[in-house]
Design an enzyme around this catalytic site. Structure first.
Site, PDB file in Angstrom:
ATOM      1  N   CYS A 231       3.965   9.680   0.525  1.00 42.68           N
ATOM      2  CA  CYS A 231       2.622  10.100   0.634  1.00 42.68           C
ATOM      3  C   CYS A 231       2.417  11.154  -0.744  1.00 42.68           C
ATOM      4  O   CYS A 231       3.369  11.988  -0.683  1.00 42.68           O
ATOM      5  CB  CYS A 231       2.133  11.138   1.950  1.00 42.68           C
ATOM      6  SG  CYS A 231       0.682  11.762   1.741  1.00 42.68           S
TER       7      CYS A 231
ATOM      8  N   ASN B 206       9.710   5.345   3.247  1.00 40.63           N
ATOM      9  CA  ASN B 206       9.620   4.311   4.449  1.00 40.63           C
ATOM     10  C   ASN B 206      10.880   3.702   4.807  1.00 40.63           C
ATOM     11  O   ASN B 206      11.679   3.545   4.230  1.00 40.63           O
ATOM     12  CB  ASN B 206       8.642   3.237   3.889  1.00 40.63           C
ATOM     13  CG  ASN B 206       7.253   3.840   3.935  1.00 40.63           C
ATOM     14  OD1 ASN B 206       6.321   3.999   4.963  1.00 40.63           O
ATOM     15  ND2 ASN B 206       6.602   4.253   2.725  1.00 40.63           N
TER      16      ASN B 206
ATOM     17  N   HIS C 140       9.096   7.110   8.602  1.00 40.43           N
ATOM     18  CA  HIS C 140       9.862   7.202   7.216  1.00 40.43           C
ATOM     19  C   HIS C 140      11.307   7.575   7.577  1.00 40.43           C
ATOM     20  O   HIS C 140      11.464   8.613   8.589  1.00 40.43           O
ATOM     21  CB  HIS C 140       9.047   8.350   6.501  1.00 40.43           C
ATOM     22  CG  HIS C 140       8.029   8.030   5.934  1.00 40.43           C
ATOM     23  ND1 HIS C 140       7.325   8.005   4.558  1.00 40.43           N
ATOM     24  CD2 HIS C 140       6.753   7.356   6.509  1.00 40.43           C
ATOM     25  CE1 HIS C 140       6.210   7.639   4.289  1.00 40.43           C
ATOM     26  NE2 HIS C 140       5.775   7.125   5.531  1.00 40.43           N
TER      27      HIS C 140
ATOM     28  N   ARG D 235       0.820  -1.057   0.153  1.00 42.98           N
ATOM     29  CA  ARG D 235      -0.077   0.045  -0.081  1.00 42.98           C
ATOM     30  C   ARG D 235       0.744   1.348  -0.186  1.00 42.98           C
ATOM     31  O   ARG D 235       1.204   1.811  -1.038  1.00 42.98           O
ATOM     32  CB  ARG D 235      -0.821  -0.102   1.247  1.00 42.98           C
ATOM     33  CG  ARG D 235      -2.207   0.765   1.136  1.00 42.98           C
ATOM     34  CD  ARG D 235      -1.787   2.390   1.521  1.00 42.98           C
ATOM     35  NE  ARG D 235      -1.215   2.607   3.036  1.00 42.98           N
ATOM     36  CZ  ARG D 235      -0.989   3.649   3.335  1.00 42.98           C
ATOM     37  NH1 ARG D 235      -0.742   4.753   2.593  1.00 42.98           N
ATOM     38  NH2 ARG D 235      -0.242   3.819   4.539  1.00 42.98           N
ATOM     39  N   ASP D 236       1.458   1.551   1.279  1.00 44.63           N
ATOM     40  CA  ASP D 236       2.377   2.520   1.377  1.00 44.63           C
ATOM     41  C   ASP D 236       3.508   2.700   0.187  1.00 44.63           C
ATOM     42  O   ASP D 236       3.951   3.788  -0.170  1.00 44.63           O
ATOM     43  CB  ASP D 236       2.779   3.145   2.666  1.00 44.63           C
ATOM     44  CG  ASP D 236       3.015   4.496   3.022  1.00 44.63           C
ATOM     45  OD1 ASP D 236       2.962   5.349   2.006  1.00 44.63           O
ATOM     46  OD2 ASP D 236       3.558   4.628   4.034  1.00 44.63           O
TER      47      ASP D 236
END
Length: 305
Positions: free
Chosen positions: A242, A251, A211, A17-18
């Protein structure tokens, strides 16, 4: 006996996802499913697999239902779907996620840019999400984003984060995650926020999402563990960011975090070399090398033979 050997840290893998939501190259569902399969094979048991946001906002996540239909379903593996509103929750429940995670940004400017509403309005929406998820028998957590700092408003007041945690606890959240969305936090903030949130939401499990934008992510992760936090987010290969925050990259990499935790005597049940291999594989699919370092430097001590 070294007492640290009794400590276990759970990694929530957020790469599917991220790790992918800010990439220019949109990967097909079958590659995302293979990424998840590789993580499960490496021993990862909690995976943030998809995001149920409007595809016009985050086109990288437009195939969430297709991904969830194809993931393996072994016992003991829990799939998390990220949601921002009731529509997202309904999609997540229909896709048979095991958990939902709602996001509320701690500052109004960023929250409006991220999800089109103020922080208070996002918290109001979370209260409805948490109640509906509980009725459906699905575990619901919350991520308080920009908990350390905001690209538009600067330092996030710790009291603001604590108040959001209090409201989340009252609404029935089953877990609170504090996210350093733009990678500005330092260990002292980790210690302070951990203590404030525990006081505001007593007994509620706490996890962190770091992050490494300014090279403090791993120090922050170890500071959280030193405070007794047992759940940390990380992204295979160190990909992620983001799309609604300038320069919100980096991340912390799952494989690099595993190296640090294992060397500190913690268990995770995850094979870091398998994750490192997946990080390199993912980099090939994204057309750029993984930011993670373990795959380049190798393990230490080196395996026998």
């Amino acid at each position: 006996m070294d007492e640290r050997r009794e400590l276990h840290t759970t990694i929530v893998e957020v790469g599917p996802r991220d790790g992918l939501q800010n990439e220019d190259r949109i990967l097909p569902a079958e590659v995302k499913i293979e990424l998840i399969e590789r993580g499960v094979a490496a021993g990862i048991t909690r995976i943030e697999a998809v995001s149920f946001v409007h595809p016009a906002r985050v086109p990288q996540m437009a195939d969430a239902e297709q991904v969830m239909a194809g993931v393996p379903r072994p016992g003991g593996v829990s799939y998390i779907g990220l949601v921002l509103n009731r529509r997202g929750l309904d999609r997540a429940l229909a896709a048979a996620v095991d958990e939902v995670n709602a996001v509320v940004v701690a500052t109004d400017t960023f929250c409006v840019r991220n999800q089109g509403v103020t922080t208070d309005a996002a918290m109001d929406a979370f209260e409805g999400i948490a109640g509906a998820a509980a009725e459906a028998g699905v575990r619901c957590g919350i991520t308080i984003a920009a908990a350390f700092g905001c690209p538009f408003e600067g330092q996030t007041p710790p009291a603001r984060v604590a108040e959001l945690a209090r409201r989340a606890h009252a609404a029935g959240a089953r877990e609170i995650a504090l996210a350093d969305t733009i990678g500005v936090g330092v260990p002292g903030q980790v210690r302070d926020l951990t203590r404030r949130v525990r006081a505001a939401a007593p007994g509620l499990p706490l996890r962190f999402h770091f992050h490494n934008t300014r090279n403090t992510g791993y120090a922050n992760a170890l500071a959280a563990v030193a405070e007794g936090v047992t759940v940390l987010d990380a992204s295979t290969g160190g990909f992620g960011g983001c799309p609604f925050a300038p320069a919100a990259t980096g991340n912390i990499a799952t494989e690099d975090l595993l190296y640090a935790l294992h060397r500190e005597g913690h268990t995770t049940g995850i094979d870091p070399q398998a994750v490192a291999a997946t990080g390199a594989w993912l980099g090939d699919h994204l057309g750029k090398p993984a930011p993670a370092l373990l795959g380049r430097a190798g393990p230490f001590p080196a395996p026998a033979g």
